[in-house]
Write an enzyme that holds these catalytic residues in place. Structure first.
Site, PDB file in Angstrom:
ATOM      1  N   ASP A 202       0.949  -1.110   0.038  1.00  0.00           N
ATOM      2  CA  ASP A 202      -0.029  -0.184  -0.034  1.00  0.00           C
ATOM      3  C   ASP A 202       0.924   1.220  -0.006  1.00  0.00           C
ATOM      4  OD1 ASP A 202      -3.157   0.272   1.246  1.00  0.00           O
ATOM      5  OD2 ASP A 202      -2.023   2.246   1.202  1.00  0.00           O
TER       6      ASP A 202
ATOM      7  N   THR B  85     -14.134  -3.564  -6.951  1.00  0.00           N
ATOM      8  CA  THR B  85     -15.318  -3.750  -7.937  1.00  0.00           C
ATOM      9  C   THR B  85     -15.308  -2.628  -8.901  1.00  0.00           C
ATOM     10  OG1 THR B  85     -16.727  -4.150  -5.827  1.00  0.00           O
ATOM     11  CG2 THR B  85     -17.825  -3.446  -7.528  1.00  0.00           C
TER      12      THR B  85
ATOM     13  N   GLU C 171     -15.007  -9.893  -5.303  1.00  0.00           N
ATOM     14  CA  GLU C 171     -15.195 -10.436  -3.922  1.00  0.00           C
ATOM     15  C   GLU C 171     -16.696  -9.940  -3.395  1.00  0.00           C
ATOM     16  OE1 GLU C 171     -12.739 -11.855  -2.206  1.00  0.00           O
ATOM     17  OE2 GLU C 171     -14.502 -12.127  -1.174  1.00  0.00           O
TER      18      GLU C 171
ATOM     19  N   PHE D 228     -31.833 -10.115   4.172  1.00  0.00           N
ATOM     20  CA  PHE D 228     -31.846  -9.133   3.619  1.00  0.00           C
ATOM     21  C   PHE D 228     -33.240  -8.757   3.304  1.00  0.00           C
ATOM     22  CE2 PHE D 228     -27.806  -7.222   2.619  1.00  0.00           C
ATOM     23  CZ  PHE D 228     -27.021  -8.136   3.097  1.00  0.00           C
TER      24      PHE D 228
ATOM     25  N   GLY E  32     -36.163  -1.020   8.002  1.00  0.00           N
ATOM     26  CA  GLY E  32     -35.275  -0.078   8.909  1.00  0.00           C
ATOM     27  C   GLY E  32     -34.845   1.184   8.320  1.00  0.00           C
TER      28      GLY E  32
ATOM     29  N   CYS F 108     -20.474  -0.136   0.122  1.00  0.00           N
ATOM     30  CA  CYS F 108     -20.635  -0.884  -1.171  1.00  0.00           C
ATOM     31  C   CYS F 108     -22.000  -0.688  -1.899  1.00  0.00           C
ATOM     32  CB  CYS F 108     -20.215  -2.400  -0.847  1.00  0.00           C
ATOM     33  SG  CYS F 108     -18.765  -2.618  -0.097  1.00  0.00           S
TER      34      CYS F 108
ATOM     35  N   LYS G  65     -23.542  -0.509   9.954  1.00  0.00           N
ATOM     36  CA  LYS G  65     -24.181  -1.927  10.693  1.00  0.00           C
ATOM     37  C   LYS G  65     -23.603  -2.381  11.742  1.00  0.00           C
ATOM     38  CE  LYS G  65     -21.660  -5.164   7.824  1.00  0.00           C
ATOM     39  NZ  LYS G  65     -21.818  -6.371   6.816  1.00  0.00           N
TER      40      LYS G  65
ATOM     41  N   ARG H  14     -18.878   4.928   6.923  1.00  0.00           N
ATOM     42  CA  ARG H  14     -18.882   5.325   5.520  1.00  0.00           C
ATOM     43  C   ARG H  14     -20.547   5.199   5.123  1.00  0.00           C
ATOM     44  NH1 ARG H  14     -14.291   2.266   2.541  1.00  0.00           N
ATOM     45  NH2 ARG H  14     -14.849   0.619   4.007  1.00  0.00           N
TER      46      ARG H  14
HETATM   47  C1  UGA Z   1     -22.052  -5.854   1.017  1.00  0.00           C
HETATM   48  C2  UGA Z   1     -22.443  -7.216   0.477  1.00  0.00           C
HETATM   49  O1  UGA Z   1     -23.493  -7.637   1.385  1.00  0.00           O
HETATM   50  C3  UGA Z   1     -21.261  -8.015   0.348  1.00  0.00           C
HETATM   51  O2  UGA Z   1     -21.611  -9.121  -0.135  1.00  0.00           O
HETATM   52  C4  UGA Z   1     -20.223  -7.375  -0.415  1.00  0.00           C
HETATM   53  O3  UGA Z   1     -19.092  -8.122  -0.865  1.00  0.00           O
HETATM   54  C5  UGA Z   1     -19.923  -6.372  -0.371  1.00  0.00           C
HETATM   55  O4  UGA Z   1     -20.895  -5.218   0.152  1.00  0.00           O
HETATM   56  C6  UGA Z   1     -18.968  -5.184  -0.958  1.00  0.00           C
HETATM   57  O5  UGA Z   1     -19.177  -5.066  -2.148  1.00  0.00           O
HETATM   58  O6  UGA Z   1     -17.780  -5.344  -0.502  1.00  0.00           O
HETATM   59  P1  UGA Z   1     -21.489  -4.881   3.422  1.00  0.00           P
HETATM   60  O7  UGA Z   1     -21.308  -3.586   2.800  1.00  0.00           O
HETATM   61  O8  UGA Z   1     -20.320  -5.174   4.125  1.00  0.00           O
HETATM   62  O9  UGA Z   1     -21.516  -5.837   2.368  1.00  0.00           O
HETATM   63  O10 UGA Z   1     -22.771  -4.974   4.308  1.00  0.00           O
HETATM   64  P2  UGA Z   1     -24.018  -5.710   4.189  1.00  0.00           P
HETATM   65  O11 UGA Z   1     -24.084  -6.748   5.364  1.00  0.00           O
HETATM   66  O12 UGA Z   1     -24.637  -6.218   2.831  1.00  0.00           O
HETATM   67  O13 UGA Z   1     -25.005  -4.365   4.657  1.00  0.00           O
HETATM   68  C7  UGA Z   1     -25.314  -3.361   3.809  1.00  0.00           C
HETATM   69  C8  UGA Z   1     -26.657  -2.271   4.543  1.00  0.00           C
HETATM   70  O14 UGA Z   1     -27.581  -3.142   4.242  1.00  0.00           O
HETATM   71  C9  UGA Z   1     -26.239  -2.066   5.977  1.00  0.00           C
HETATM   72  O15 UGA Z   1     -26.264  -0.595   6.122  1.00  0.00           O
HETATM   73  C10 UGA Z   1     -27.128  -2.824   6.576  1.00  0.00           C
HETATM   74  O16 UGA Z   1     -27.619  -2.316   7.799  1.00  0.00           O
HETATM   75  C11 UGA Z   1     -28.333  -2.820   5.618  1.00  0.00           C
HETATM   76  N1  UGA Z   1     -29.269  -4.072   5.612  1.00  0.00           N
HETATM   77  C12 UGA Z   1     -28.887  -5.154   5.411  1.00  0.00           C
HETATM   78  C13 UGA Z   1     -30.695  -3.844   5.855  1.00  0.00           C
HETATM   79  O17 UGA Z   1     -31.142  -2.505   6.061  1.00  0.00           O
HETATM   80  N2  UGA Z   1     -31.649  -4.710   5.917  1.00  0.00           N
HETATM   81  C14 UGA Z   1     -31.194  -6.348   5.588  1.00  0.00           C
HETATM   82  O18 UGA Z   1     -31.899  -7.136   5.756  1.00  0.00           O
HETATM   83  C15 UGA Z   1     -29.743  -6.478   5.704  1.00  0.00           C
END
Ligand code: UGA
Length: 426
Positions: free
Chosen positions: A30, A121, A151, A249, A253, A260, A320, A327
């Site tokens: 890095d 990505t 990923e 998912f 809320g 992402c 979360k 972010r």
């Molecule tokens: C997301 C994807 O889930 C991963 O598969 C992907 O690799 C990643 O982006 C990426 O592109 O790097 P992430 O950003 O870590 O992962 O978070 P998530 O767990 O997907 O949650 C995203 C948002 O959705 C959070 O703000 C969470 O609170 C919200 N969420 C999630 C809801 O509002 N309701 C749900 O039922 C699930």
């Protein structure tokens, strides 16, 4: 195998640790010297459960190395895995500056065959463009192969995800790098999906956009449940039992945030628009998400009437639970909007102490409630679900608990004389 990973962010570091566990010799590089110095001393710059221990273990076993000499490392390694950031630009498109910098270094130093694997990505067509750029720069196509290997890790569960993937996606132009790719990942038991460079990029975007769509669908259903006084969690249960729909998912809320889902949604829309293609579904997904906070604030106004000068406590500020990442956190946007409406905001998060003017940040969950008119649960951390509601009641001036993540048991909260509310909650 000797692998150079460019980018010590959460994808780069998690992948570096996993590939070291798989028996490879990994150097993670890095440009950020301070980050690399910290990693050499065992300090991981992000909070990801288990990652620091794994990095320390494999660094001391001499299988994982860190360097800020990006050029040297790229030049020396036969396999380059790119895991640099691709943030959003103001117009929603993807900023490829970091990718382009790496590509320039590879192009200027390449002197023997290399496999260049893009994990970052990137918009559909990017890896094709990289291939084309190399050819136009006079680099012979027997000297390199480009692979798009997106990923699918989730923050907070990155190690589990990397050791238990549901698939591994490889986009290539020709079959030549496939044997090496199989060897890199031979310890994984997941099925492989082989496709074109752009096909792999699209699988990544479509996955995140589908997840975002599911969440906006859930939020719209919760809005409809709200007007018909139906408990959305009953609907969620019933829906999820159909295996074609599934349970994941569907939590309603404040909406989705993080580095992402919002970014990839905007970027894919931008890519489609650049081909004069409208994305009505993506637009609707975005619009629902963008209006969730307003919806919750309206709910709050139905009981507090005027928000000016009210003291509001917000529990949870990360995007979360299980991460320290702020972010695109919906909780932060909520806090900003509360401030704009004249509220005095107190905040508590198990991982993060907010350093924002106008917000009083607390180290203790219960102290954050003293004299508050309302408590909003903005991130569903485990410790909020089983908290002492009698203590909550005794500390607060008012009695409103706005569950903006549908994560609490309403009856338990109400039993303490508190007013439990949300969207699609009875
Ligand atoms: C997301 C994807 O889930 C991963 O598969 C992907 O690799 C990643 O982006 C990426 O592109 O790097 P992430 O950003 O870590 O992962 O978070 P998530 O767990 O997907 O949650 C995203 C948002 O959705 C959070 O703000 C969470 O609170 C919200 N969420 C999630 C809801 O509002 N309701 C749900 O039922 C699930």
């Amino acid at each position: 195998m000797e692998i150079c990973i460019v980018g010590a962010g959460y994808v780069g570091l998690t992948t570096a640790a996993a590939l070291a566990v798989f028996g490879h010799e990994v150097e993670c590089v890095d440009m950020d010297q301070a980050k690399i110095n910290g990693l050499i001393q065992g300090k991981v710059p992000i909070y990801e459960p288990g990652l620091e221990d794994l990095i320390t273990e494999y660094y001391s076993k001499n299988r994982l190395h860190f360097s800020s000499n990006v050029k040297e490392s790229i030049k020396d390694h036969p396999i380059i895995l790119i895991a640099v950031g691709t943030p959003s630009q103001n117009d929603g498109s993807c900023n490829l500056n970091f990718i382009n910098q790496v590509i320039e270094i590879i192009a200027s130093t390449i002197n023997k065959y290399k496999i260049i694997i893009t994990k970052s990505t990137v918009p559909p067509g990017t890896n094709e463009l990289i291939h084309q750029t190399f050819i136009e720069m006079g680099i012979k196509d027997n000297l390199f192969d480009i692979v798009s290997n997106p990923e699918f890790l989730r923050e907070g569960r990155a190690l589990w995800d990397i050791f238990h993937p549901n698939k591994l996606v490889f986009g290539t132009k020709i079959d030549r790098p496939l044997e090496v790719l199989k060897k890199i990942y031979q310890k994984e038991s997941a099925p492989f999906v082989f496709t074109s460079l752009t096909g792999a990029e699209m699988i990544k975007y479509a996955s995140n956009v589908f997840l975002a769509t599911k969440i906006s669908f859930a939020n719209e259903m919760a809005r409809i449940c709200d007007v018909f006084q139906v408990d959305y969690t009953d609907l969620q249960k019933g829906l999820g039992m159909d295996p074609r729909i599934g349970t994941d998912f569907l939590n309603a809320g404040l909406g989705f945030g993080g580095s992402c889902l919002p970014k990839d949604l905007s970027s894919l829309k931008h890519s489609a628009l650049s081909h004069k293609l409208e994305t009505k579904l993506l637009d609707a997904v975005m619009e629902i998400n963008d209006t969730q906070i307003e919806l919750y604030l309206k709910k709050l106004s139905t009981v507090l009437l005027n928000l000016t000068d009210k003291q509001i406590t917000v529990w949870g500020v990360t995007f979360k639970p299980g991460t320290d990442d702020l972010r695109s956190s919906p909780a932060l946007v909520l806090i900003q909007q509360l401030i704009q409406k004249g509220c005095r905001v107190h905040a508590y998060d198990p991982m993060v102490q907010l350093k924002l003017i106008d917000v009083i940040s607390h180290l203790n969950q219960y102290e954050s409630l003293n004299n508050s008119d309302a408590l909003i649960i903005a991130t569903e951390w485990e410790q909020f679900l089983n908290c002492n509601w009698s203590e909550v009641k005794s500390r607060m001036k008012g009695s409103i608990v706005l569950d903006a993540r549908n994560c609490l048991d309403g009856e338990t909260v109400r039993r303490q004389g508190l007013v439990y509310m949300g969207v699609g909650i009875r």
